[in-house]
Motif scaffolding. Structure first.
Motif, PDB file in Angstrom:
ATOM      1  N   SER A  35      42.517  45.904  56.082  1.00  0.00           N
ATOM      2  CA  SER A  35      42.767  44.630  55.427  1.00  0.00           C
ATOM      3  C   SER A  35      42.384  43.487  56.359  1.00  0.00           C
ATOM      4  N   PHE A  36      41.620  42.525  55.835  1.00  0.00           N
ATOM      5  CA  PHE A  36      41.210  41.339  56.592  1.00  0.00           C
ATOM      6  C   PHE A  36      41.818  40.120  55.910  1.00  0.00           C
ATOM      7  N   SER A  37      42.290  39.167  56.693  1.00  0.00           N
ATOM      8  CA  SER A  37      42.805  37.925  56.118  1.00  0.00           C
ATOM      9  C   SER A  37      42.226  36.732  56.855  1.00  0.00           C
ATOM     10  N   VAL A  38      41.964  35.678  56.084  1.00  0.00           N
ATOM     11  CA  VAL A  38      41.441  34.426  56.622  1.00  0.00           C
ATOM     12  C   VAL A  38      42.363  33.298  56.175  1.00  0.00           C
ATOM     13  N   HIS A  39      42.653  32.386  57.095  1.00  0.00           N
ATOM     14  CA  HIS A  39      43.406  31.175  56.768  1.00  0.00           C
ATOM     15  C   HIS A  39      42.379  30.051  56.710  1.00  0.00           C
ATOM     16  N   PHE A  40      42.392  29.291  55.604  1.00  0.00           N
ATOM     17  CA  PHE A  40      41.440  28.182  55.505  1.00  0.00           C
ATOM     18  C   PHE A  40      42.100  26.973  54.863  1.00  0.00           C
ATOM     19  N   CYS A  41      41.562  25.805  55.207  1.00  0.00           N
ATOM     20  CA  CYS A  41      42.060  24.538  54.675  1.00  0.00           C
ATOM     21  C   CYS A  41      40.885  23.779  54.092  1.00  0.00           C
ATOM     22  N   ALA A  42      41.125  23.076  52.988  1.00  0.00           N
ATOM     23  CA  ALA A  42      40.069  22.302  52.351  1.00  0.00           C
ATOM     24  C   ALA A  42      40.691  21.242  51.450  1.00  0.00           C
ATOM     25  N   ASN A  43      40.221  19.994  51.608  1.00  0.00           N
ATOM     26  CA  ASN A  43      40.611  18.906  50.714  1.00  0.00           C
ATOM     27  C   ASN A  43      39.422  17.971  50.596  1.00  0.00           C
ATOM     28  N   PRO A  44      38.792  17.891  49.438  1.00  0.00           N
ATOM     29  CA  PRO A  44      39.195  18.444  48.153  1.00  0.00           C
ATOM     30  C   PRO A  44      39.166  19.974  48.145  1.00  0.00           C
ATOM     31  N   GLU A  45      39.797  20.521  47.083  1.00  0.00           N
ATOM     32  CA  GLU A  45      39.893  21.979  46.955  1.00  0.00           C
ATOM     33  C   GLU A  45      38.515  22.625  46.993  1.00  0.00           C
ATOM     34  N   PRO A  46      38.475  23.897  47.401  1.00  0.00           N
ATOM     35  CA  PRO A  46      37.190  24.597  47.460  1.00  0.00           C
ATOM     36  C   PRO A  46      36.588  24.787  46.068  1.00  0.00           C
ATOM     37  N   ARG A  50      34.090  27.020  46.077  1.00  0.00           N
ATOM     38  CA  ARG A  50      33.656  28.404  46.278  1.00  0.00           C
ATOM     39  C   ARG A  50      34.390  28.995  47.476  1.00  0.00           C
ATOM     40  N   ALA A  51      34.889  30.212  47.317  1.00  0.00           N
ATOM     41  CA  ALA A  51      35.494  30.988  48.401  1.00  0.00           C
ATOM     42  C   ALA A  51      35.113  32.436  48.137  1.00  0.00           C
ATOM     43  N   GLN A  52      34.339  33.019  49.052  1.00  0.00           N
ATOM     44  CA  GLN A  52      33.780  34.349  48.802  1.00  0.00           C
ATOM     45  C   GLN A  52      33.764  35.200  50.063  1.00  0.00           C
ATOM     46  N   LEU A  59      31.909  39.032  46.878  1.00  0.00           N
ATOM     47  CA  LEU A  59      33.170  39.220  46.153  1.00  0.00           C
ATOM     48  C   LEU A  59      33.902  37.885  46.035  1.00  0.00           C
ATOM     49  N   ASN A  60      34.183  37.488  44.811  1.00  0.00           N
ATOM     50  CA  ASN A  60      34.976  36.294  44.538  1.00  0.00           C
ATOM     51  C   ASN A  60      36.441  36.694  44.486  1.00  0.00           C
ATOM     52  N   PRO A  61      37.367  35.735  44.604  1.00  0.00           N
ATOM     53  CA  PRO A  61      38.789  36.079  44.511  1.00  0.00           C
ATOM     54  C   PRO A  61      39.091  36.833  43.210  1.00  0.00           C
ATOM     55  N   GLY A  62      39.828  37.942  43.334  1.00  0.00           N
ATOM     56  CA  GLY A  62      40.172  38.755  42.174  1.00  0.00           C
ATOM     57  C   GLY A  62      39.191  39.878  41.882  1.00  0.00           C
ATOM     58  N   ASP A  63      38.029  39.890  42.549  1.00  0.00           N
ATOM     59  CA  ASP A  63      37.025  40.935  42.313  1.00  0.00           C
ATOM     60  C   ASP A  63      37.440  42.262  42.942  1.00  0.00           C
ATOM     61  N   VAL A  64      37.109  43.347  42.242  1.00  0.00           N
ATOM     62  CA  VAL A  64      37.254  44.705  42.770  1.00  0.00           C
ATOM     63  C   VAL A  64      35.905  45.377  42.564  1.00  0.00           C
ATOM     64  N   ILE A  65      35.236  45.688  43.652  1.00  0.00           N
ATOM     65  CA  ILE A  65      33.934  46.344  43.587  1.00  0.00           C
ATOM     66  C   ILE A  65      33.982  47.558  44.499  1.00  0.00           C
ATOM     67  N   ASP A  66      33.841  48.730  43.878  1.00  0.00           N
ATOM     68  CA  ASP A  66      33.880  49.999  44.605  1.00  0.00           C
ATOM     69  C   ASP A  66      35.203  50.101  45.367  1.00  0.00           C
ATOM     70  N   ARG A  67      35.173  50.212  46.683  1.00  0.00           N
ATOM     71  CA  ARG A  67      36.382  50.345  47.503  1.00  0.00           C
ATOM     72  C   ARG A  67      36.891  49.005  48.028  1.00  0.00           C
ATOM     73  N   LEU A 100      33.119  32.909  53.256  1.00  0.00           N
ATOM     74  CA  LEU A 100      32.551  31.563  53.111  1.00  0.00           C
ATOM     75  C   LEU A 100      33.453  30.728  52.228  1.00  0.00           C
ATOM     76  N   VAL A 101      33.640  29.467  52.616  1.00  0.00           N
ATOM     77  CA  VAL A 101      34.412  28.529  51.795  1.00  0.00           C
ATOM     78  C   VAL A 101      33.647  27.204  51.761  1.00  0.00           C
ATOM     79  N   LYS A 102      33.554  26.621  50.546  1.00  0.00           N
ATOM     80  CA  LYS A 102      32.764  25.402  50.354  1.00  0.00           C
ATOM     81  C   LYS A 102      33.539  24.430  49.470  1.00  0.00           C
TER      82      LYS A 102
END
Length: 184
Positions: free
Chosen positions: A64-75, A77-79, A87-95, A130-132
């Motif tokens: 499990s990998f976790s990233v802490h990010f901040c953005a204002n205005p809101e992102p 894109r976060a992938q 993979l976008n948030p909520g995606d399940v692809i293979d494993r 990536l977060v934009k």
């Protein structure tokens, strides 16, 4: 008289409400003056940091990998980028499972987590987040090292466990002789 509050190199964690309090002693009496509350809102390009830059995982186990990010205005894109898969948030692809983004305790800050359900040797390498937002883009990378679990038994371990087993058999035999019991 100029009344400016200058904050240089501000971070998202600096957001909040500030108040200036001035105190002065005149003779034996203390004087105090409070300013109005000043709300500091931080805007800008995202800032992303992995919770761990390098992880070790065993083949066949989860990671499990976790990233802490901040953005204002809101992102916008976060992938997660895994080799040639996005993979976008909520995606399940293979494993690979990219969990939905969750808010952190800091205003305008979030967590993103990527899970691998069953790590394989070819998963070793870089995982990129990536977060934009409208002010820019940032990334965070995590390096995954893979190790193959192995099983070995040393001669010392066999010798010790053999002695313990022999001792247990002798104790049972002595118990049998002492009490005249049949424990076979």
């Amino acid at each position: 008289m100029e009344q400016n509050l200058l904050l240089d190199r501000i971070l998202y964690t600096d957001a909040g409400v500030y108040k200036c309090i001035a105190r002065n002693k005149i003779g034996w009496e203390e004087k105090r003056a409070d300013s109005h509350n000043v709300e500091v809102v931080v805007t800008g390009k995202p800032l992303a940091e992995p919770l761990n830059r390098t992880l070790m995982a065993f083949v066949g186990h989860s990671a499990s990998f976790s990233v802490h990010f901040c953005a204002n205005p809101e992102p916008v894109r976060a992938q997660w980028i895994v080799r040639n898969v996005v993979l976008n948030p909520g995606d399940v692809i293979d494993r690979f499972i990219s969990h939905n983004i969750t808010a952190s305790e800091t205003e305008n800050c979030y967590f993103s987590t990527l899970d691998i359900t069953e790590v394989q040797r070819e998963d070793a390498g870089e995982f990129l987040f990536l977060v934009k937002n409208s002010h820019g883009i940032d990334d965070a990378e995590v390096l995954l090292n893979i190790t193959q679990a192995s099983f070995s038994v040393s001669a010392d371990a066999i010798y010790i466990s053999g002695n313990i087993l022999l001792l247990l058999v002798l104790e049972c035999f002595a118990y049998k002789l002492h009490y005249g019991l049949d424990i076979s």
